[in-house]
Design a protein around this motif. Sequence first.
Motif, PDB file in Angstrom:
ATOM      1  N   THR A 146       0.804  -1.127   0.020  1.00  0.00           N
ATOM      2  CA  THR A 146       0.143  -0.040  -0.225  1.00  0.00           C
ATOM      3  C   THR A 146       0.668   1.275   0.118  1.00  0.00           C
ATOM      4  O   THR A 146       0.298   2.288  -0.521  1.00  0.00           O
ATOM      5  N   SER A 147       2.030   1.146   0.736  1.00  0.00           N
ATOM      6  CA  SER A 147       3.143   2.339   0.377  1.00  0.00           C
ATOM      7  C   SER A 147       3.580   2.622  -0.773  1.00  0.00           C
ATOM      8  O   SER A 147       3.610   3.640  -1.257  1.00  0.00           O
ATOM      9  N   ARG A 150       0.634   4.274  -2.716  1.00  0.00           N
ATOM     10  CA  ARG A 150       0.586   5.572  -2.135  1.00  0.00           C
ATOM     11  C   ARG A 150       1.440   6.599  -3.070  1.00  0.00           C
ATOM     12  O   ARG A 150       1.446   7.797  -3.625  1.00  0.00           O
ATOM     13  N   THR A 151       2.748   6.070  -2.879  1.00  0.00           N
ATOM     14  CA  THR A 151       3.974   6.636  -3.639  1.00  0.00           C
ATOM     15  C   THR A 151       3.899   6.796  -5.146  1.00  0.00           C
ATOM     16  O   THR A 151       4.020   7.931  -5.818  1.00  0.00           O
ATOM     17  N   TRP A 153       0.895   6.622  -6.923  1.00  0.00           N
ATOM     18  CA  TRP A 153      -0.154   7.599  -7.104  1.00  0.00           C
ATOM     19  C   TRP A 153       0.262   9.030  -7.032  1.00  0.00           C
ATOM     20  O   TRP A 153       0.182   9.925  -7.934  1.00  0.00           O
ATOM     21  N   ARG A 154       1.047   9.565  -6.050  1.00  0.00           N
ATOM     22  CA  ARG A 154       1.618  10.844  -5.689  1.00  0.00           C
ATOM     23  C   ARG A 154       2.404  11.269  -6.959  1.00  0.00           C
ATOM     24  O   ARG A 154       2.217  12.310  -7.615  1.00  0.00           O
ATOM     25  N   GLU A 160      -3.922  10.745  -3.361  1.00  0.00           N
ATOM     26  CA  GLU A 160      -3.366   9.501  -2.830  1.00  0.00           C
ATOM     27  C   GLU A 160      -4.743   8.518  -2.657  1.00  0.00           C
ATOM     28  O   GLU A 160      -5.933   8.889  -2.430  1.00  0.00           O
ATOM     29  N   GLU A 162      -7.739   6.152  -1.626  1.00  0.00           N
ATOM     30  CA  GLU A 162      -8.514   6.005  -0.250  1.00  0.00           C
ATOM     31  C   GLU A 162      -8.648   4.500  -0.143  1.00  0.00           C
ATOM     32  O   GLU A 162      -9.285   3.874  -1.221  1.00  0.00           O
TER      33      GLU A 162
END
Length: 258
Positions: A146-147, A150-151, A153-154, A160, A162
């Motif tokens: 998941t990290s 998130r990275t 996507w950013r 980020e 949901e």
Amino acid sequence: MRYETPSLTRWNARAYDSSFGYVSAQGVPLVELLDPQPGERVLDLGCGTGVLTAEIAKRGASVLGIDGSTAMIETAIAQYPGLDFTIGYGDDFTVAQPYDAVFSNAALHWMSRDPDAVISCVRMALRPGGRFVAELGGAGNCATLTSAMRTAWREHGLREPELPWYFPTPAEYALRLEKGGFTVRILEYVDRPTPLDECPGGAADWVRMFAGSLLDGVPPALVEPLLRRVNELAAPALRRESGWVADYVRLRFAAVRR
Ligand SMILES: C[S@@+](CC[C@H](N)C(=O)[O-])C[C@H]1O[C@@H](n2cnc3c(N)ncnc32)[C@H](O)[C@@H]1O
């Protein structure tokens, strides 16, 4: 009441069984913990394609599998025509006659809208003394995956994602169970690195199956670069010589209705 959420509408039942069959396979020890007895009435909550429902039925129990996904229930009925399956929602179901046990594998963390409502429905479905035996993702489950998401996507200029899951700590979930009318007998919190043997695309395949709804808002041209980046970011921690390994952390419990 019927509701549609990405956690219910996105399941590809065939791909689930062929590439992610490890989810049900790893649930077999949970069936041992349930220890179903011949003639007992058991409800399998979030039964998916019914593999573990059938495993419970093999021990002579009378089982009903319920799941909110039409695709999963249709596949379960086709695969196990002799068993009972129905569409139902974890936080909004009732039963006509109480059960001896409610079983749930890898499903409670998807019922993230109102975990207390799920526990309350389970309690109402059980006779006093009935058992609730389940496994779900615990705090820290899939943290690397998941990290990386998130990275990625950013980095691609996207908001980020949901994430749709509820991964509680053992203390948090035990408290919910106690407050919800259960006595907790066993509660385990374990790391379970899980080989993604049938996922040649690695973390990207995992995202497509379990977080596919998060790709809905992504411009089509970005999907492949985004997933490639997820793989790059996750690979140092999760790719071994033998293949990809997902960083699962599980909560497994057995509780009894007071
Ligand atoms: C990872 S699968 C696990 C399926 C099965 N228990 C197994 O071990 O293979 C999660 C299942 O939970 C179901 N699910 C998710 N949210 C739900 C909800 N709110 N109510 C009922 N089922 C739900 C999904 O449709 C899916 O079949």
